[in-house]
Design a protein around this motif. Structure first.
Motif, PDB file in Angstrom:
ATOM      1  N   VAL A   1       6.113  12.292 -13.411  1.00 55.56           N
ATOM      2  CA  VAL A   1       7.158  12.309 -12.390  1.00 55.56           C
ATOM      3  C   VAL A   1       8.106  13.458 -12.693  1.00 55.56           C
ATOM      4  CG1 VAL A   1       9.080  11.026 -11.365  1.00 55.56           C
ATOM      5  CG2 VAL A   1       7.003   9.816 -12.060  1.00 55.56           C
ATOM      6  N   VAL A   2       8.446  14.233 -11.665  1.00 54.20           N
ATOM      7  CA  VAL A   2       9.448  15.287 -11.764  1.00 54.20           C
ATOM      8  C   VAL A   2      10.657  14.797 -10.982  1.00 54.20           C
ATOM      9  CG1 VAL A   2      10.013  17.688 -11.263  1.00 54.20           C
ATOM     10  CG2 VAL A   2       7.674  17.078 -11.944  1.00 54.20           C
ATOM     11  N   ALA A   3      11.817  14.774 -11.656  1.00 56.45           N
ATOM     12  CA  ALA A   3      13.026  14.228 -11.028  1.00 56.45           C
ATOM     13  C   ALA A   3      14.249  15.015 -11.470  1.00 56.45           C
ATOM     14  CB  ALA A   3      13.189  12.763 -11.402  1.00 56.45           C
ATOM     15  N   ASP A   4      15.285  14.955 -10.644  1.00 59.05           N
ATOM     16  CA  ASP A   4      16.576  15.520 -11.002  1.00 59.05           C
ATOM     17  C   ASP A   4      17.376  14.440 -11.712  1.00 59.05           C
ATOM     18  OD1 ASP A   4      15.928  17.902  -9.752  1.00 59.05           O
ATOM     19  OD2 ASP A   4      16.779  17.266  -7.836  1.00 59.05           O
ATOM     20  N   ALA A   5      17.846  14.741 -12.916  1.00 61.20           N
ATOM     21  CA  ALA A   5      18.617  13.768 -13.687  1.00 61.20           C
ATOM     22  C   ALA A   5      19.651  14.510 -14.515  1.00 61.20           C
ATOM     23  CB  ALA A   5      17.698  12.960 -14.598  1.00 61.20           C
ATOM     24  N   GLY A   6      20.879  14.076 -14.422  1.00 62.80           N
ATOM     25  CA  GLY A   6      21.931  14.703 -15.218  1.00 62.80           C
ATOM     26  C   GLY A   6      22.128  16.163 -14.904  1.00 62.80           C
ATOM     27  N   GLY A   7      21.913  16.555 -13.644  1.00 63.03           N
ATOM     28  CA  GLY A   7      22.093  17.944 -13.256  1.00 63.03           C
ATOM     29  C   GLY A   7      20.947  18.867 -13.634  1.00 63.03           C
ATOM     30  N   ARG A   8      19.870  18.301 -14.143  1.00 68.20           N
ATOM     31  CA  ARG A   8      18.702  19.104 -14.528  1.00 68.20           C
ATOM     32  C   ARG A   8      17.449  18.508 -13.927  1.00 68.20           C
ATOM     33  NH1 ARG A   8      18.597  18.979 -20.817  1.00 68.20           N
ATOM     34  NH2 ARG A   8      16.453  19.366 -20.273  1.00 68.20           N
ATOM     35  N   THR A   9      16.441  19.345 -13.742  1.00 70.37           N
ATOM     36  CA  THR A   9      15.134  18.851 -13.319  1.00 70.37           C
ATOM     37  C   THR A   9      14.365  18.502 -14.584  1.00 70.37           C
ATOM     38  OG1 THR A   9      15.155  20.190 -11.332  1.00 70.37           O
ATOM     39  CG2 THR A   9      13.013  19.408 -12.081  1.00 70.37           C
ATOM     40  N   ARG A  10      13.863  17.267 -14.620  1.00 72.23           N
ATOM     41  CA  ARG A  10      13.142  16.785 -15.800  1.00 72.23           C
ATOM     42  C   ARG A  10      11.750  16.308 -15.395  1.00 72.23           C
ATOM     43  NH1 ARG A  10      17.227  14.821 -19.984  1.00 72.23           N
ATOM     44  NH2 ARG A  10      19.201  15.502 -19.104  1.00 72.23           N
TER      45      ARG A  10
ATOM     46  N   ALA B   1       0.839  -1.210   0.000  1.00 78.81           N
ATOM     47  CA  ALA B   1       0.000   0.000   0.000  1.00 78.81           C
ATOM     48  C   ALA B   1       0.870   1.254   0.000  1.00 78.81           C
ATOM     49  CB  ALA B   1      -0.929  -0.011   1.209  1.00 78.81           C
ATOM     50  N   TYR B   2       1.944   1.243   0.766  1.00 82.84           N
ATOM     51  CA  TYR B   2       2.864   2.385   0.806  1.00 82.84           C
ATOM     52  C   TYR B   2       3.520   2.586  -0.562  1.00 82.84           C
ATOM     53  CZ  TYR B   2       6.574   5.495   2.333  1.00 82.84           C
ATOM     54  OH  TYR B   2       7.425   6.566   2.466  1.00 82.84           O
ATOM     55  N   LEU B   3       4.016   1.513  -1.154  1.00 82.82           N
ATOM     56  CA  LEU B   3       4.652   1.603  -2.469  1.00 82.82           C
ATOM     57  C   LEU B   3       3.683   2.047  -3.557  1.00 82.82           C
ATOM     58  CD1 LEU B   3       6.823  -1.629  -2.424  1.00 82.82           C
ATOM     59  CD2 LEU B   3       7.670   0.715  -2.519  1.00 82.82           C
ATOM     60  N   SER B   4       2.417   1.711  -3.412  1.00 87.02           N
ATOM     61  CA  SER B   4       1.402   2.050  -4.418  1.00 87.02           C
ATOM     62  C   SER B   4       0.981   3.511  -4.376  1.00 87.02           C
ATOM     63  CB  SER B   4       0.157   1.177  -4.222  1.00 87.02           C
ATOM     64  OG  SER B   4       0.474  -0.168  -4.410  1.00 87.02           O
ATOM     65  N   ASP B   5       1.302   4.197  -3.300  1.00 85.47           N
ATOM     66  CA  ASP B   5       0.942   5.601  -3.135  1.00 85.47           C
ATOM     67  C   ASP B   5       2.028   6.467  -3.763  1.00 85.47           C
ATOM     68  OD1 ASP B   5       0.298   8.159  -2.319  1.00 85.47           O
ATOM     69  OD2 ASP B   5       0.207   7.657  -0.182  1.00 85.47           O
ATOM     70  N   LEU B   6       1.762   7.049  -4.927  1.00 86.57           N
ATOM     71  CA  LEU B   6       2.766   7.853  -5.629  1.00 86.57           C
ATOM     72  C   LEU B   6       3.326   8.988  -4.778  1.00 86.57           C
ATOM     73  CD1 LEU B   6       1.515   8.291  -9.303  1.00 86.57           C
ATOM     74  CD2 LEU B   6       3.490   7.024  -8.488  1.00 86.57           C
ATOM     75  N   ALA B   7       2.544   9.506  -3.865  1.00 86.62           N
ATOM     76  CA  ALA B   7       3.013  10.616  -3.025  1.00 86.62           C
ATOM     77  C   ALA B   7       4.201  10.211  -2.158  1.00 86.62           C
ATOM     78  CB  ALA B   7       1.878  11.132  -2.149  1.00 86.62           C
ATOM     79  N   THR B   8       4.395   8.906  -1.916  1.00 93.35           N
ATOM     80  CA  THR B   8       5.512   8.457  -1.083  1.00 93.35           C
ATOM     81  C   THR B   8       6.812   8.318  -1.868  1.00 93.35           C
ATOM     82  OG1 THR B   8       5.126   6.073  -1.395  1.00 93.35           O
ATOM     83  CG2 THR B   8       3.912   7.180   0.399  1.00 93.35           C
ATOM     84  N   LEU B   9       6.762   8.315  -3.194  1.00 90.05           N
ATOM     85  CA  LEU B   9       7.935   8.060  -4.027  1.00 90.05           C
ATOM     86  C   LEU B   9       9.129   8.971  -3.705  1.00 90.05           C
ATOM     87  CD1 LEU B   9       8.747   6.107  -6.326  1.00 90.05           C
ATOM     88  CD2 LEU B   9       7.945   7.825  -7.929  1.00 90.05           C
TER      89      LEU B   9
ATOM     90  N   CYS C   1      16.177  11.085  -6.276  1.00 88.53           N
ATOM     91  CA  CYS C   1      16.103  12.058  -7.370  1.00 88.53           C
ATOM     92  C   CYS C   1      14.680  12.529  -7.662  1.00 88.53           C
ATOM     93  CB  CYS C   1      16.731  11.490  -8.631  1.00 88.53           C
ATOM     94  SG  CYS C   1      15.827  10.107  -9.354  1.00 88.53           S
ATOM     95  N   VAL C   2      13.661  11.839  -7.159  1.00 85.77           N
ATOM     96  CA  VAL C   2      12.275  12.201  -7.463  1.00 85.77           C
ATOM     97  C   VAL C   2      11.826  13.360  -6.582  1.00 85.77           C
ATOM     98  CG1 VAL C   2       9.874  11.407  -7.458  1.00 85.77           C
ATOM     99  CG2 VAL C   2      11.676   9.911  -8.320  1.00 85.77           C
ATOM    100  N   ARG C   3      11.311  14.385  -7.230  1.00 88.95           N
ATOM    101  CA  ARG C   3      10.797  15.566  -6.516  1.00 88.95           C
ATOM    102  C   ARG C   3       9.284  15.466  -6.297  1.00 88.95           C
ATOM    103  NH1 ARG C   3      14.663  15.417  -4.575  1.00 88.95           N
ATOM    104  NH2 ARG C   3      16.589  16.091  -5.485  1.00 88.95           N
ATOM    105  N   SER C   4       8.577  14.897  -7.278  1.00 90.63           N
ATOM    106  CA  SER C   4       7.125  14.724  -7.139  1.00 90.63           C
ATOM    107  C   SER C   4       6.645  13.678  -8.134  1.00 90.63           C
ATOM    108  CB  SER C   4       6.381  16.047  -7.375  1.00 90.63           C
ATOM    109  OG  SER C   4       6.535  16.476  -8.720  1.00 90.63           O
ATOM    110  N   ALA C   5       5.476  13.118  -7.836  1.00 87.85           N
ATOM    111  CA  ALA C   5       4.840  12.141  -8.719  1.00 87.85           C
ATOM    112  C   ALA C   5       3.340  12.272  -8.548  1.00 87.85           C
ATOM    113  CB  ALA C   5       5.295  10.724  -8.374  1.00 87.85           C
ATOM    114  N   GLU C   6       2.608  12.225  -9.661  1.00 81.07           N
ATOM    115  CA  GLU C   6       1.155  12.384  -9.580  1.00 81.07           C
ATOM    116  C   GLU C   6       0.461  11.567 -10.661  1.00 81.07           C
ATOM    117  OE1 GLU C   6      -0.340  16.283 -10.724  1.00 81.07           O
ATOM    118  OE2 GLU C   6       1.447  16.604 -11.938  1.00 81.07           O
ATOM    119  N   HIS C   7      -0.755  11.132 -10.346  1.00 80.90           N
ATOM    120  CA  HIS C   7      -1.601  10.449 -11.326  1.00 80.90           C
ATOM    121  C   HIS C   7      -2.191  11.481 -12.266  1.00 80.90           C
ATOM    122  CE1 HIS C   7      -1.740   6.311  -9.926  1.00 80.90           C
ATOM    123  NE2 HIS C   7      -1.662   6.788  -8.697  1.00 80.90           N
ATOM    124  N   LEU C   8      -2.235  11.154 -13.555  1.00 81.96           N
ATOM    125  CA  LEU C   8      -2.833  12.032 -14.554  1.00 81.96           C
ATOM    126  C   LEU C   8      -4.190  11.525 -15.002  1.00 81.96           C
ATOM    127  CD1 LEU C   8       0.287  12.727 -16.792  1.00 81.96           C
ATOM    128  CD2 LEU C   8      -0.699  14.187 -15.002  1.00 81.96           C
ATOM    129  N   GLY C   9      -4.538  10.337 -14.582  1.00 82.84           N
ATOM    130  CA  GLY C   9      -5.794   9.717 -14.996  1.00 82.84           C
ATOM    131  C   GLY C   9      -5.515   8.366 -15.625  1.00 82.84           C
TER     132      GLY C   9
END
Length: 134
Positions: free
Chosen positions: A47-56, A19-27, A33-41
């Motif tokens: 997912v917003v993450a830092d990769a290669g020195g940039r936020t992607r 249940a914890y792993l299934s909740d994207l807010a816990t990622l 590297c993950v800054r945020s994660a959300e369901h789009l439908g």
């Protein structure tokens, strides 16, 4: 293409761990590297993450099955990555978390240490009470 499979055992109830792993807010709590994660439908996620020195920002699909305690995902961008997570009962008590990831060569650079660190953070969070499984 590279493939990794890693596991850890967590001293917590397997259903609660899934249940914890299934909740994207816990990622962001266990994937550094993950800054945020959300369901789009539907099965789409962002997912917003830092990769290669940039936020992607990237999109992927994600499916979960609480009955079998499995989740699968696949990225929708130029750096292909897909994976599965399985949570099973561990004897004598606890949960076994197995993470399988496949990715193209570019996406794999430095991936194994990141996966190991994510599983270690997940275990510490769940065992220390820093995370609250559902």
């Amino acid at each position: 293409m590279e493939r990794y499979e890693l596991s850890t055992t967590v001293a917590a109830d397997a259903d609660a761990v899934f249940a914890y792993l299934s909740d994207l807010a816990t990622l962001p709590g266990y994937v550094e590297c993950v800054r945020s994660a959300e369901h789009l439908g539907g099965t789409r996620v962002r997912v917003v993450a830092d990769a290669g020195g940039r936020t992607r920002t990237g999109e992927a699909w994600l499916t979960t099955d609480a009955g079998s305690r499995t989740a699968a995902w696949e990225s929708c961008g130029p750096r292909w990555c897909a994976g599965q997570v399985y949570v099973t009962d561990a004897a004598p008590h606890g949960a076994r978390v197995t993470l399988g990831v496949q990715a193209d060569e570019e996406a794999c650079r430095g991936l194994r240490p990141d996966l190991e660190a994510a599983l270690a953070r997940l275990r510490r969070l769940l065992e220390s009470g820093g995370a609250h499984p559902a």
